[in-house]
Enzyme design. Structure first.
Site, PDB file in Angstrom:
ATOM      1  N   LYS A 184       0.815  -1.219   0.000  1.00 50.60           N
ATOM      2  CA  LYS A 184       0.000   0.000   0.000  1.00 50.60           C
ATOM      3  C   LYS A 184       0.846   1.264   0.000  1.00 50.60           C
ATOM      4  CE  LYS A 184      -4.405  -1.609   1.740  1.00 50.60           C
ATOM      5  NZ  LYS A 184      -5.420  -1.489   2.780  1.00 50.60           N
TER       6      LYS A 184
ATOM      7  N   LYS B 209      -5.764 -10.846  -6.653  1.00 52.41           N
ATOM      8  CA  LYS B 209      -6.856 -10.992  -5.685  1.00 52.41           C
ATOM      9  C   LYS B 209      -8.086 -10.186  -6.126  1.00 52.41           C
ATOM     10  CE  LYS B 209      -6.785  -8.783  -1.764  1.00 52.41           C
ATOM     11  NZ  LYS B 209      -6.548  -8.205  -0.454  1.00 52.41           N
TER      12      LYS B 209
ATOM     13  N   LYS C  54     -11.937  -4.588  -4.064  1.00 54.11           N
ATOM     14  CA  LYS C  54     -12.796  -3.441  -4.365  1.00 54.11           C
ATOM     15  C   LYS C  54     -12.008  -2.323  -5.026  1.00 54.11           C
ATOM     16  CE  LYS C  54     -12.654  -2.889   0.597  1.00 54.11           C
ATOM     17  NZ  LYS C  54     -13.443  -3.230   1.753  1.00 54.11           N
TER      18      LYS C  54
HETATM   19  P1  TYM Z   1     -10.501  -5.962   4.503  1.00 49.46           P
HETATM   20  O1  TYM Z   1     -11.521  -4.920   4.742  1.00 49.46           O
HETATM   21  O2  TYM Z   1      -9.463  -5.737   3.452  1.00 49.46           O
HETATM   22  O3  TYM Z   1     -11.171  -7.336   4.174  1.00 49.46           O
HETATM   23  C1  TYM Z   1     -12.138  -7.889   5.049  1.00 49.46           C
HETATM   24  C2  TYM Z   1     -12.083  -9.402   5.051  1.00 49.46           C
HETATM   25  O4  TYM Z   1     -12.300  -9.922   3.725  1.00 49.46           O
HETATM   26  C3  TYM Z   1     -11.237 -10.802   3.387  1.00 49.46           C
HETATM   27  N1  TYM Z   1     -10.995 -10.687   1.935  1.00 49.46           N
HETATM   28  C4  TYM Z   1     -10.901 -11.739   1.120  1.00 49.46           C
HETATM   29  N2  TYM Z   1     -11.005 -13.059   1.348  1.00 49.46           N
HETATM   30  C5  TYM Z   1     -10.880 -13.887   0.271  1.00 49.46           C
HETATM   31  N3  TYM Z   1     -10.643 -13.431  -0.994  1.00 49.46           N
HETATM   32  C6  TYM Z   1     -10.544 -12.118  -1.264  1.00 49.46           C
HETATM   33  N4  TYM Z   1     -10.337 -11.689  -2.499  1.00 49.46           N
HETATM   34  C7  TYM Z   1     -10.668 -11.200  -0.174  1.00 49.46           C
HETATM   35  N5  TYM Z   1     -10.621  -9.842  -0.078  1.00 49.46           N
HETATM   36  C8  TYM Z   1     -10.823  -9.555   1.227  1.00 49.46           C
HETATM   37  C9  TYM Z   1     -10.047 -10.320   4.201  1.00 49.46           C
HETATM   38  O5  TYM Z   1      -9.079 -11.337   4.365  1.00 49.46           O
HETATM   39  C10 TYM Z   1     -10.702  -9.930   5.500  1.00 49.46           C
HETATM   40  O6  TYM Z   1     -10.907 -11.066   6.328  1.00 49.46           O
HETATM   41  N6  TYM Z   1      -7.235  -5.569   8.200  1.00 49.46           N
HETATM   42  C11 TYM Z   1      -8.554  -6.071   7.885  1.00 49.46           C
HETATM   43  C12 TYM Z   1      -9.641  -5.463   8.732  1.00 49.46           C
HETATM   44  C13 TYM Z   1      -9.444  -5.602  10.206  1.00 49.46           C
HETATM   45  C14 TYM Z   1      -9.515  -6.787  10.956  1.00 49.46           C
HETATM   46  C15 TYM Z   1      -9.291  -6.412  12.303  1.00 49.46           C
HETATM   47  C16 TYM Z   1      -9.747  -8.132  10.629  1.00 49.46           C
HETATM   48  C17 TYM Z   1      -9.185  -4.581  11.069  1.00 49.46           C
HETATM   49  N7  TYM Z   1      -9.106  -5.076  12.339  1.00 49.46           N
HETATM   50  C18 TYM Z   1      -9.286  -7.355  13.326  1.00 49.46           C
HETATM   51  C19 TYM Z   1      -9.732  -9.064  11.664  1.00 49.46           C
HETATM   52  C20 TYM Z   1      -9.508  -8.681  12.995  1.00 49.46           C
HETATM   53  C21 TYM Z   1      -8.831  -5.730   6.429  1.00 49.46           C
HETATM   54  O7  TYM Z   1      -8.239  -4.889   5.838  1.00 49.46           O
HETATM   55  O8  TYM Z   1      -9.819  -6.363   5.887  1.00 49.46           O
END
Ligand code: TYM
Length: 339
Positions: free
Chosen positions: A119, A202, A205
């Site tokens: 990022k 991947k 969004k």
């Molecule tokens: P974020 O918002 O990027 O994504 C949320 C969740 O969706 C999963 N995900 C995917 N899984 C499979 N294939 C994909 N293409 C895909 N894109 C997204 C992510 O693995 C995630 O589980 N850092 C985290 C948010 C967060 C969090 C936390 C998660 C903040 N605090 C505490 C767990 C515990 C994030 O950016 O997710």
């Protein structure tokens, strides 16, 4: 550390940075729904503080994204009666514990995070301090509940390892057995859903091509069209999982089918092995529409009731703080803050 000391408790979060994808649904939300019916307390969070780390969002857009994400959670089956549903900034203990963790985590640990490197890109000097500290806030999200299990997609694995490192270092440095060593839950056929246009990327969004992803807001027509147009290769589907090797697009579509149908990849291939994509894609489109279209219409219905969403989040924040306030207080005592 004895796991038994801690109540089995699930925490996970998603960023309200605009738009939920099939990747978020299959990699995370679908599992969240299952876990709320298992023997866990479940807490699910819209991480609005994380959502402004990459770039600042228009304030109205952030508010809208946060409500839309809450609607997506509820429309997917997360019940505010079974789970605690919260918006991160409404539970201030997350950010308060994050400060302590900023002082536990080391610069070297943070600079090794691949998400930070991706990022921040080549111009790390211009990235925000919040983006660098992102994983420490994530550790605080989890540990401020003493959560024992965290369901996520594959891309969050490294952040969860860091969460374990932060908990261990805190426990070690203060000579306590206070924070649990959290278990990542990365399971199922779709822990890494790939782009429909490029099986090596991947599904995200932030991809400029809307055809690369299925959005949770897509209607039945859009879902079917995107699957019909998904990139494939010219060969028939194999009958065994080994045959998907080096066929990223074929593997991705089979994984999506398996996850949507609650089947294993082997079971899917037993049924569809030998079929051409011309036959498999309509079948996948039908399944995706059946599972996903009701979510998008329910989300639209909920988005017409923003007051109801706000009420659910206010209730969630009050329930959450009953857990987080004592844990933060104890952390401050351990660290030596006057109370
Ligand atoms: P974020 O918002 O990027 O994504 C949320 C969740 O969706 C999963 N995900 C995917 N899984 C499979 N294939 C994909 N293409 C895909 N894109 C997204 C992510 O693995 C995630 O589980 N850092 C985290 C948010 C967060 C969090 C936390 C998660 C903040 N605090 C505490 C767990 C515990 C994030 O950016 O997710």
């Amino acid at each position: 550390m004895s796991e038994a000391k801690f109540t089995p408790r699930v925490f996970s979060g998603i960023q309200p940075s605009g738009g939920l994808t099939l990747g978020n649904y299959l990699g995370a939300i679908k599992r969240f729904v299952q876990m709320q019916d298992e023997a866990f307390e479940t807490i699910y969070c819209m991480v609005d503080l994380h959502a402004i780390t990459a770039k600042l969002l228009d304030p109205d857009e952030l508010r809208r994204n946060t409500r839309e994400l809450a609607a997506g959670f509820i429309a997917s089956g997360i019940s505010p009666d079974k789970s605690i549903l919260i918006n991160q900034s409404q539970v201030p203990e997350h950010a308060q514990l994050a400060w302590i963790f900023n002082c536990i985590a080391r610069m070297g640990w943070m600079s090794r995070m691949t998400q930070w490197k991706d990022k921040a890109g080549k111009n790390a000097e211009a990235a925000s301090l919040g983006l660098f500290a992102y994983p420490a806030l994530m550790a605080a999200d989890i540990l401020v509940y003493h959560a024992t299990h965290v369901p996520v997609g594959e891309d969050q694995k490294q952040h969860l390892e860091l969460t374990r490192d932060i908990a261990s270092k805190f426990n070690h440095d203060y000579g306590v057995d206070f924070f649990p060593i959290t278990e990542p839950v990365i399971e199922g056929a779709a822990t890494r859903v790939m782009s429909l246009r490029d099986g090596s990327k991947k599904m995200s969004k932030s991809d400029p091509s809307d055809a690369s992803r299925i959005n949770l807001t897509d209607d039945a027509d859009a879902i079917a069209k995107k699957i019909r147009k998904a990139k494939t290769d010219p060969d028939a589907l194999p009958s065994e999982a080994d045959g998907l090797e080096n066929r990223p697009e074929a593997r991705n579509l089979v994984n999506i089918y398996a996850a949507l149908a609650d089947m294993s990849v082997e079971e899917v291939l037993r049924e569809v092995g030998g079929q051409q994509f011309g036959a498999f894609k309509p079948r996948l489109a039908e399944l995706a529409v059946e599972k996903m279209a009701p979510i998008s219409s329910e989300m639209a219905r909920l988005m017409d009731q923003p007051d109801e969403i706000d009420r659910i989040l206010a209730k969630g924040a009050a329930q959450a703080r009953e857990i987080t306030a004592p844990i933060l207080r104890q952390t401050y005592d351990i660290v030596g803050m006057l109370g």
